[in-house]
Design a protein around this motif. Sequence first.
Motif, PDB file in Angstrom:
ATOM      1  N   MET A 181       1.024  -1.211  -0.015  1.00  0.00           N
ATOM      2  CA  MET A 181      -0.192  -0.237   0.135  1.00  0.00           C
ATOM      3  C   MET A 181       0.936   1.304  -0.314  1.00  0.00           C
ATOM      4  SD  MET A 181      -2.911  -0.555   2.170  1.00  0.00           S
ATOM      5  CE  MET A 181      -3.840   1.078   2.379  1.00  0.00           C
ATOM      6  N   GLU A 182       0.703   1.967  -0.973  1.00  0.00           N
ATOM      7  CA  GLU A 182       1.356   3.645  -1.093  1.00  0.00           C
ATOM      8  C   GLU A 182       0.733   4.151   0.029  1.00  0.00           C
ATOM      9  OE1 GLU A 182      -0.699   6.119  -4.413  1.00  0.00           O
ATOM     10  OE2 GLU A 182       0.090   4.520  -5.367  1.00  0.00           O
ATOM     11  N   ASN A 183      -0.348   4.183   0.868  1.00  0.00           N
ATOM     12  CA  ASN A 183      -0.546   4.973   1.852  1.00  0.00           C
ATOM     13  C   ASN A 183      -0.413   4.118   3.461  1.00  0.00           C
ATOM     14  OD1 ASN A 183      -1.152   7.146   0.472  1.00  0.00           O
ATOM     15  ND2 ASN A 183      -3.580   6.127  -0.707  1.00  0.00           N
ATOM     16  N   TRP A 184      -0.552   3.293   3.374  1.00  0.00           N
ATOM     17  CA  TRP A 184      -0.223   2.766   4.729  1.00  0.00           C
ATOM     18  C   TRP A 184       0.700   3.401   5.813  1.00  0.00           C
ATOM     19  CZ3 TRP A 184       4.164   2.660   7.487  1.00  0.00           C
ATOM     20  CH2 TRP A 184       5.856   2.719   7.045  1.00  0.00           C
ATOM     21  N   TRP A 185       0.788   4.174   5.602  1.00  0.00           N
ATOM     22  CA  TRP A 185       1.162   5.525   6.785  1.00  0.00           C
ATOM     23  C   TRP A 185       0.216   5.769   7.378  1.00  0.00           C
ATOM     24  CZ3 TRP A 185       0.126  10.870   6.194  1.00  0.00           C
ATOM     25  CH2 TRP A 185      -0.141  10.896   5.224  1.00  0.00           C
ATOM     26  N   LEU A 186      -1.116   6.040   6.210  1.00  0.00           N
ATOM     27  CA  LEU A 186      -2.052   7.363   7.358  1.00  0.00           C
ATOM     28  C   LEU A 186      -2.356   5.622   8.307  1.00  0.00           C
ATOM     29  CD1 LEU A 186      -3.856   8.225   4.416  1.00  0.00           C
ATOM     30  CD2 LEU A 186      -2.770   9.864   5.997  1.00  0.00           C
ATOM     31  N   TRP A 187      -2.982   4.723   7.638  1.00  0.00           N
ATOM     32  CA  TRP A 187      -3.001   3.439   8.683  1.00  0.00           C
ATOM     33  C   TRP A 187      -2.387   3.491   9.817  1.00  0.00           C
ATOM     34  CZ3 TRP A 187      -7.940   2.451   7.293  1.00  0.00           C
ATOM     35  CH2 TRP A 187      -8.025   2.721   6.287  1.00  0.00           C
ATOM     36  N   LEU A 188      -1.170   3.801   9.689  1.00  0.00           N
ATOM     37  CA  LEU A 188      -0.323   4.050  10.714  1.00  0.00           C
ATOM     38  C   LEU A 188      -0.515   4.608  11.440  1.00  0.00           C
ATOM     39  CD1 LEU A 188       2.153   2.011  12.039  1.00  0.00           C
ATOM     40  CD2 LEU A 188       3.578   3.646  10.298  1.00  0.00           C
TER      41      LEU A 188
END
Length: 181
Positions: free
Chosen positions: A66-73
């Motif tokens: 996922m390229e937007n994994w940091w939002l979930w993290l």
Amino acid sequence: MDPALEFMSRNWWVLLVRGLIAIAFGITAFVWPALTLAVLVLIFGAFILFDGIVGAIDALRNRDQMENWWLWLLEGVLGIVVGAFTLLMPGITALFLLGLVAAWSILGGILRIIAAIQLRKTIDGEWVLIASGLLSVVFGVAIIALPHAGLVSIAWIIGFWAVAFGILFVLLAFRLRKAGQ
């Protein structure tokens, strides 16, 4: 299939578990609205901590897909910090706790809205994620607007939010499961 959609559809069950736990927590708040503040603090702190841990682990485990994994993290870490703080310091004042819960809810909701906007081209039904984000923002604002409401009122607000949030996550989980098939 888009990598973000593939990731989310493969891990649809994580959202289902989060949603079911939120629903169970919300029902608990309705069934026992007169719980002492200390018990309510511990239950809510445990819920926030668990939700944050599950979200952070899931984001880290699948960060390559996922390229937007940091939002979930970021949402997961926020839940871990607020949940741990709540559990480690249960004697804090109710007003301060409500402020923390409101901030967690508003920031987490905004992060879910951002994630949904970024996913709107790759997933149908992103409105569910947006709706859960908006619901969290409204819940946080309601807590700020009603700081002196009685414990029963706050418990019912928390219960309503948790049940609605849980239902939206369950709906999203099944949409993702269907998208992956």
